[in-house]
Scaffold this motif. Structure first.
Motif, PDB file in Angstrom:
ATOM      1  N   UNK A 114      63.741 -37.339  -1.246  1.00  0.00           N
ATOM      2  CA  UNK A 114      64.347 -38.783  -1.954  1.00  0.00           C
ATOM      3  C   UNK A 114      65.202 -38.763  -1.685  1.00  0.00           C
ATOM      4  N   UNK A 115      66.226 -37.503  -1.746  1.00  0.00           N
ATOM      5  CA  UNK A 115      67.441 -38.293  -2.952  1.00  0.00           C
ATOM      6  C   UNK A 115      68.445 -37.743  -1.624  1.00  0.00           C
ATOM      7  N   UNK A 116      68.284 -37.690  -0.159  1.00  0.00           N
ATOM      8  CA  UNK A 116      69.255 -37.973   0.743  1.00  0.00           C
ATOM      9  C   UNK A 116      68.557 -38.540   2.397  1.00  0.00           C
ATOM     10  N   UNK A 117      68.465 -39.996   3.344  1.00  0.00           N
ATOM     11  CA  UNK A 117      67.681 -39.877   3.823  1.00  0.00           C
ATOM     12  C   UNK A 117      67.618 -38.814   4.952  1.00  0.00           C
ATOM     13  N   UNK A 118      68.391 -37.830   5.281  1.00  0.00           N
ATOM     14  CA  UNK A 118      68.492 -36.458   5.877  1.00  0.00           C
ATOM     15  C   UNK A 118      69.472 -36.039   5.973  1.00  0.00           C
ATOM     16  N   UNK A 119      69.034 -35.141   6.711  1.00  0.00           N
ATOM     17  CA  UNK A 119      70.044 -33.156   5.993  1.00  0.00           C
ATOM     18  C   UNK A 119      71.226 -33.266   7.232  1.00  0.00           C
TER      19      UNK A 119
END
Lengths: 267, 271
Positions: A48-53
């Motif tokens: 929810x914070x970042x689109x991808x890791x």
């Protein structure tokens, strides 16, 4: 073959007996399941914070977690012995198990397994299937085959690691602090290690926790990119199992039936 | 006079016992260092692609938040975090609780004193070394100011009071449920997530951040950590301390009431 039947029957009867204590069984099931589900929800919260890791998406990381937890749950259901061996050493209870009509390691599983492991296997298998569908590998027989290999190697590395760690109870009275710590740390190591710095990657590969989560799952998800670490997973699993069985052999030799005054519950 | 000296004696004895069993703390230190290292790496990667994280925290602030949250977190699987629970469980299972009930000290005071002793050793052997190592490597910054450092110390102490209160509630549950480890596992996960130790509350979805405030976990980890990095200053910091104190007192009262209710059902026979 006779003790294979005893093993299955022992597992069944233990699960049946524990399920009769409904409140206790339910509290363990809900507690353990809640713990794992919250861990999976954290993955969702991160995305929810970042689109991808790094190069990984949410369903790929969910599949990594689900694979690891499924392998761990199956290992606990069928071969929980490594996690209770310290109790047998400290309480001197191996004598009682030794006279049973099945090998010690199998008989100990039959009395130590728990209903919560069944629920975990069902839930984690469901999560793994949903994740595999969403990553697009469910339709690929080849990649699903690699995922099955990943599950096998993950499970064997887990069991081998646990055997080595818990067998330390034959020499040290407070070995459980080690196993508790490793268990907690294992949970935190279930993220892609390629987003971490090089020294940490080295540590996680050497321990070898990276072979319980990241490499096996990455092998199934992106076989071209992670071919070598994926293939290495099986020999690593074999080495860990061999190491664990050697430790078990030494631990049995060390066992003297007297137990330890300081009981395992104190740890 | 005994009301003061007995708890001190109990707490000190647990300091000595804990120091004698220091291998557990060395293990906790190693695990905490590795866990923190992973989380710092993970959050650095997350921040690279996250507009919200970049807006909320500088890179140093975020790394400091993660490290300090792990330092103050009592949710980690440390000796201090486990022993309260397994000891309570063992005392019920073996019938040792009979001895607890006849001791010349109130049960709640006894438990809080014991945990304070273990917490002091945990702080000395796990929390401070972890902070020091990450401080020396330059990953974590100093407290935002001298005043913030003082408020941080008070907040950590109040965070412990809240954690001890919550632990006491769970320890009381061992009187009625024999398989409480499941509840304890759930507590650890909730404490880690809703405490803000894994994900800062500011980066959680609004509904979850609101829900987190309803539970006491944020008072254990998030409040002291935000005070350390200076995101809670002045009146905001004092308000956070007030909330922590309210949770601490509230849990003391509710723990006492729960214990008084449940202890009536105890059959001292072990088993």
């Amino acid at each position: 073959m006779r003790w294979a039947w005893i093993y299955v029957e022992g597992l069944r009867l233990t699960l049946k007996r524990l399920a009769q204590y409904r409140v206790d069984a339910l509290s363990m099931i809900l507690g353990d399941l809640g713990y794992r589900v919250i861990r999976l929800l954290v993955v969702g919260l991160l995305f929810a914070v970042t689109p991808q890791l790094g190069q990984w998406g949410p369903w790929e990381i969910t599949l990594m977690w689900a694979t690891a937890m499924l392998a761990e749950s199956v290992g606990n259901l069928l071969f929980v012995f490594p996690t209770v061996i310290d109790r047998y050493f400290h309480e001197g209870d191996l004598d009682y198990v030794r006279v049973r009509p099945a090998p010690i390691v199998l008989w100990a599983n039959t009395v130590a397994t728990q209903p919560r492991y069944v629920s975990l296997v069902v839930v984690m298998l469901s999560v793994a299937i949903v994740s595999a569908a969403n990553t697009g590998i469910l339709g690929s027989a080849g990649q699903m085959g690699l995922l099955a290999v990943a599950l096998l190697s993950t499970g064997l590395v887990f069991i081998g690691m646990r055997l080595m760690l818990f067998c330390l109870a034959a020499w040290f009275t407070r070995s459980r602090v080690l196993s508790h710590g490793i268990a907690a740390f294992t949970d935190h190591s279930r993220y892609p290690i390629d987003v971490m710095d090089q020294p940490l990657r080295g540590v996680l590969t050497a321990i070898p926790l990276a072979f319980t989560v990241f490499y096996p799952a990455a092998f199934a998800l992106r076989p071209d990119e992670y071919l070598m670490p994926g293939i290495l997973g099986l020999p690593v699993a074999a080495i860990m199992m061999a190491g664990g069985l050697v430790m078990l052999r030494f631990a049995f030799r060390k066992y003297q039936s007297v137990g330890t005054p300081e009981m395992w519950g104190a740890s | 006079m005994h009301a003061v000296t007995l708890p001190i004696a109990v707490g000190w004895s647990y300091v000595k016992v804990s120091l004698a069993r220091r291998i557990g703390f060395f293990m906790s230190l190693a695990i905490t260092l590795l866990t923190t290292w992973i989380l710092v790496g993970l959050w650095a990667a997350i921040r690279q692609n996250s507009v919200e994280a970049q807006a909320e925290f500088t890179a140093t602030e975020l790394a400091t938040y993660i490290v300090v949250a792990q330092v103050v977190s009592l949710a980690r699987m440390s000796h201090a975090n486990r022993q309260f629970f397994y000891q309570a469980l063992r005392h019920v299972h073996t019938g040792e609780i009979a001895m607890d009930l006849v001791r010349p000290i109130d049960n709640q005071v006894l438990r809080y004193s014991q945990w304070l002793g273990v917490f002091a050793v945990d702080a000395l052997m796990v929390a401070v070394p972890t902070w020091l190592i990450f401080r020396l490597t330059g990953i974590v910054g100093d407290p935002h100011s001298g005043v913030q450092a003082g408020l941080f110390a008070v907040s950590v102490a109040l965070g412990w009071l809240v954690a001890a209160g919550f632990h006491y509630l769970l320890a009381a549950l061992t009187l009625v449920i024999t398989q409480t480890p499941g509840v304890n596992l759930l507590r650890v996960a909730l404490q880690e997530v809703l405490g803000g130790g894994f994900i800062p509350l500011a980066l959680m979805p609004g509904w979850l951040a609101t829900a987190a405030v309803v539970f006491p976990f944020h008072a254990m980890v998030s409040s002291p950590t935000l005070i350390y990095i200076g995101h809670l200053q002045g009146l905001d910091a004092l308000a956070a301390l007030g909330i922590q104190a309210a949770w601490g007192v509230g849990l003391i009262v509710s723990g006492r009431l729960l214990w008084m209710q449940l202890v009536r059902r105890v059959l001292v026979q072990g088993g």
